[in-house]
Design a protein around this motif. Structure first.
Motif, mmCIF file in Angstrom:
data_model
loop_
_atom_site.group_PDB
_atom_site.id
_atom_site.type_symbol
_atom_site.label_atom_id
_atom_site.label_comp_id
_atom_site.label_asym_id
_atom_site.label_seq_id
_atom_site.Cartn_x
_atom_site.Cartn_y
_atom_site.Cartn_z
ATOM 1 N N MET A 238 38.489 32.801 44.812
ATOM 2 C CA MET A 238 39.629 33.605 45.247
ATOM 3 C C MET A 238 39.185 34.597 46.310
ATOM 4 O O MET A 238 38.124 35.220 46.195
ATOM 5 C CB MET A 238 40.225 34.359 44.049
ATOM 6 C CG MET A 238 41.404 35.252 44.390
ATOM 7 S SD MET A 238 41.986 36.217 42.966
ATOM 8 C CE MET A 238 42.564 34.906 41.872
ATOM 9 N N GLU A 239 39.982 34.749 47.363
ATOM 10 C CA GLU A 239 39.687 35.745 48.384
ATOM 11 C C GLU A 239 40.328 37.067 47.990
ATOM 12 O O GLU A 239 41.525 37.139 47.713
ATOM 13 C CB GLU A 239 40.222 35.302 49.746
ATOM 14 C CG GLU A 239 39.893 36.264 50.867
ATOM 15 C CD GLU A 239 40.355 35.756 52.220
ATOM 16 O OE1 GLU A 239 40.390 36.574 53.162
ATOM 17 O OE2 GLU A 239 40.689 34.557 52.334
ATOM 18 N N THR A 240 39.511 38.116 47.925
ATOM 19 C CA THR A 240 39.981 39.436 47.517
ATOM 20 C C THR A 240 40.176 40.330 48.738
ATOM 21 O O THR A 240 39.250 40.513 49.528
ATOM 22 C CB THR A 240 38.988 40.098 46.554
ATOM 23 O OG1 THR A 240 38.823 39.278 45.392
ATOM 24 C CG2 THR A 240 39.486 41.471 46.128
ATOM 25 N N GLN A 241 41.381 40.878 48.873
ATOM 26 C CA GLN A 241 41.680 41.781 49.973
ATOM 27 C C GLN A 241 41.319 43.212 49.576
ATOM 28 O O GLN A 241 41.663 43.665 48.476
ATOM 29 C CB GLN A 241 43.168 41.699 50.308
ATOM 30 C CG GLN A 241 43.624 42.604 51.445
ATOM 31 C CD GLN A 241 45.119 42.487 51.687
ATOM 32 O OE1 GLN A 241 45.825 41.725 51.019
ATOM 33 N NE2 GLN A 241 45.624 43.251 52.642
ATOM 34 N N ILE A 242 40.609 43.935 50.437
ATOM 35 C CA ILE A 242 40.294 45.345 50.208
ATOM 36 C C ILE A 242 41.266 46.197 51.016
ATOM 37 O O ILE A 242 41.369 46.053 52.236
ATOM 38 C CB ILE A 242 38.849 45.692 50.617
ATOM 39 C CG1 ILE A 242 37.856 44.747 49.933
ATOM 40 C CG2 ILE A 242 38.540 47.148 50.284
ATOM 41 C CD1 ILE A 242 37.816 44.871 48.438
ATOM 42 N N GLY B 273 50.560 38.414 41.325
ATOM 43 C CA GLY B 273 49.138 38.574 41.579
ATOM 44 C C GLY B 273 48.535 39.749 40.841
ATOM 45 O O GLY B 273 49.198 40.456 40.074
ATOM 46 N N THR B 274 47.245 39.977 41.090
ATOM 47 C CA THR B 274 46.509 41.054 40.429
ATOM 48 C C THR B 274 45.978 42.029 41.485
ATOM 49 O O THR B 274 45.459 41.617 42.515
ATOM 50 C CB THR B 274 45.330 40.512 39.619
ATOM 51 O OG1 THR B 274 44.553 39.623 40.437
ATOM 52 C CG2 THR B 274 45.817 39.751 38.394
ATOM 53 N N GLU C 183 41.736 36.675 32.345
ATOM 54 C CA GLU C 183 40.822 35.706 32.959
ATOM 55 C C GLU C 183 39.837 36.407 33.895
ATOM 56 O O GLU C 183 38.632 36.116 33.868
ATOM 57 C CB GLU C 183 41.625 34.663 33.734
ATOM 58 C CG GLU C 183 40.769 33.580 34.366
ATOM 59 C CD GLU C 183 41.597 32.548 35.111
ATOM 60 O OE1 GLU C 183 40.986 31.663 35.741
ATOM 61 O OE2 GLU C 183 42.844 32.618 35.062
ATOM 62 N N ALA C 184 40.314 37.326 34.716
ATOM 63 C CA ALA C 184 39.452 38.004 35.683
ATOM 64 C C ALA C 184 38.387 38.857 34.997
ATOM 65 O O ALA C 184 37.237 38.911 35.435
ATOM 66 C CB ALA C 184 40.287 38.872 36.621
ATOM 67 N N LYS C 185 38.765 39.522 33.904
ATOM 68 C CA LYS C 185 37.854 40.421 33.212
ATOM 69 C C LYS C 185 36.971 39.719 32.186
ATOM 70 O O LYS C 185 35.952 40.272 31.773
ATOM 71 C CB LYS C 185 38.653 41.519 32.484
ATOM 72 C CG LYS C 185 39.212 42.596 33.380
ATOM 73 C CD LYS C 185 40.068 43.584 32.605
ATOM 74 C CE LYS C 185 39.364 44.240 31.455
ATOM 75 N NZ LYS C 185 38.338 45.235 31.869
ATOM 76 N N GLY C 186 37.393 38.525 31.734
ATOM 77 C CA GLY C 186 36.734 37.921 30.590
ATOM 78 C C GLY C 186 37.055 38.704 29.333
ATOM 79 O O GLY C 186 36.217 38.881 28.450
ATOM 80 N N ARG C 187 38.300 39.166 29.230
ATOM 81 C CA ARG C 187 38.728 40.062 28.148
ATOM 82 C C ARG C 187 39.247 39.265 26.954
ATOM 83 O O ARG C 187 40.035 38.324 27.129
ATOM 84 C CB ARG C 187 39.835 40.979 28.679
ATOM 85 C CG ARG C 187 40.355 42.037 27.703
ATOM 86 C CD ARG C 187 41.494 42.797 28.356
ATOM 87 N NE ARG C 187 42.102 43.808 27.491
ATOM 88 C CZ ARG C 187 41.730 45.074 27.465
ATOM 89 N NH1 ARG C 187 40.743 45.488 28.235
ATOM 90 N NH2 ARG C 187 42.351 45.943 26.671
ATOM 91 N N PRO C 188 38.850 39.620 25.728
ATOM 92 C CA PRO C 188 39.372 38.932 24.533
ATOM 93 C C PRO C 188 40.890 39.065 24.452
ATOM 94 O O PRO C 188 41.454 40.125 24.751
ATOM 95 C CB PRO C 188 38.692 39.665 23.372
ATOM 96 C CG PRO C 188 37.465 40.279 23.968
ATOM 97 C CD PRO C 188 37.836 40.638 25.374
ATOM 98 N N GLY D 257 36.357 38.576 44.375
ATOM 99 C CA GLY D 257 36.508 37.131 44.226
ATOM 100 C C GLY D 257 37.222 36.719 42.949
ATOM 101 O O GLY D 257 37.484 35.529 42.735
ATOM 102 N N ARG D 258 37.575 37.703 42.111
ATOM 103 C CA ARG D 258 38.273 37.417 40.850
ATOM 104 C C ARG D 258 39.717 37.908 40.846
ATOM 105 O O ARG D 258 40.484 37.526 39.968
ATOM 106 C CB ARG D 258 37.530 38.081 39.674
ATOM 107 C CG ARG D 258 36.165 37.478 39.369
ATOM 108 C CD ARG D 258 35.436 38.300 38.315
ATOM 109 N NE ARG D 258 34.237 37.636 37.853
ATOM 110 C CZ ARG D 258 34.157 36.882 36.755
ATOM 111 N NH1 ARG D 258 35.235 36.698 36.012
ATOM 112 N NH2 ARG D 258 33.034 36.305 36.398
#
Length: 350
Positions: free
Chosen positions: A1-5, A29-30, A56-61, A166-167
């Motif tokens: 994923m392309e992340t915009q700053i 989006g996130t 998904e992005a965080k790997g959060r339970p 990228g996430r």
């Protein structure tokens, strides 16, 4: 994923730039954004698919509930079954600000937000970028801290970029977070309000407004793995640096002596020892890496620097962190709560 700053000066908010981020949120989006507590990773709270991207992005339970952020008090009405008088009293005193309230939820709130619970956590952030973003998006924003699950929470945009580049779709770079600790979480769904997570609003301040306020037992001990947490930060390992961490707590002289003894022993084993001290004690140690987390005269300064200090130890590359305990009065209660979780509840009292 392309992340915009997206860089925005919090003292002069560029609404046009924020509109880009708001459009991302509207379209599922996130976006990571600054608040006065820590940076949050946001998605449309009413869009189940969008919220799933946070996990998904965080790997959060998935059984770790999220906080819903609103810009105005009236925004909470569609999200809850009812608004008790207690909530209005607290909002008048502490909102916008670092206080999250737990309400019985309405059917509009997706189960993914609440981890299947019948309550929802809501807060109104005080940060100008956060509130403007929520208003421009036109929807409530679900947002846990914008870090990989388990790592120290991000108080600078650089922390978010390190963890989530990228996430996620976009990261708003908006300066440092002034409080530095996540919000106090107060459950007002029962008879007696209960603090589920201490934060920038203290027990003492809440007691002045409400009278009786209880503390959840999970604040001082690890929660059983079979229990479903009612608030973020209650159950899982949080805020942890890469190195093993231990807290030494007690009178200052005895604490310094004990830490120095452990340091010498660990260094003889060939380990690189980092010491997390305070301004008043930092010159008392001989370790190669001593970092100050702030002044004992102001637990607020320690709260603001805590997570950044933990990340600095990661950058330096120590094997073990020996951390001084601090007073649990005021914001010190929240600081020690985060330190205990970061240390996996390893604490030595002297």
């Amino acid at each position: 994923m392309e992340t915009q700053i997206i860089s925005i000066d919090p003292s002069c908010i560029d609404r046009e730039k924020l509109l880009e981020a708001a459009d991302i949120l509207k379209n599922g989006g996130t976006v990571a954004f600054p608040t006065e507590t820590v940076y949050g990773l946001g998605a449309n709270a009413l869009d189940q698919s969008a919220v799933g991207k946070i996990f998904e992005a965080k790997g959060r339970p998935s059984d770790n509930p999220l906080i819903v952020h609103v810009a105005d008090f009236n925004d909470i009405e569609p999200l809850v079954e009812k608004i008790p008088a207690t909530a209005r009293k607290l909002a008048e005193k502490f909102w916008p600000g670092p206080l999250t309230l737990i309400f019985p939820k309405s059917d509009r709130v997706p189960a993914v937000i609440t981890a299947g619970l019948d309550t929802v956590a809501i807060r109104m952030p005080a940060h100008g970028i956060a509130r403007t973003l929520i208003r421009l998006a036109g929807v409530p924003i679900a947002a846990p801290s914008a870090n990989l699950s388990g790592k120290p929470s991000p108080t600078r945009a650089a922390h978010v970029i390190e963890d989530l580049m990228g996430r996620v779709d976009a990261i708003i770079s908006g300066g440092e977070c002034l409080v530095g600790l996540e919000s106090t979480v107060l459950d007002i769904s029962g008879e007696i309000p209960a603090i589920l997570r201490p934060g920038g609003i203290t027990l003492e301040e809440l007691t002045q407004v409400l009278g009786e306020v209880s503390l959840d037992p999970a604040l001082e001990e690890k929660m059983d793995s079979t229990v479903v947490p009612k608030s973020p930060g209650m159950k899982y390992t949080h805020y942890a640096p890469k190195a093993e961490m231990m807290i030494v707590d007690g009178a200052i002289t005895a604490m310094i002596e004990k830490i120095e003894g452990i340091r010498k022993s660990k260094e003889q084993e060939g380990l690189r020892v980092g010491i997390m001290a305070t301004e008043e004690t930092k010159d008392s140690y001989e370790a190669f890496c001593v970092l100050s987390m702030g002044s004992r005269q102001s637990s607020e300064t320690i709260g603001a620097k805590l997570f950044d200090t933990l990340r600095q130890f990661d950058e330096i590359g120590v094997d073990i962190i020996l951390a001084e305990g601090i007073s649990r009065e005021g914001v010190g209660h929240a600081v020690m709560n985060r330190m205990l979780k970061a240390a996996g509840y390893r604490i030595l009292s002297v």
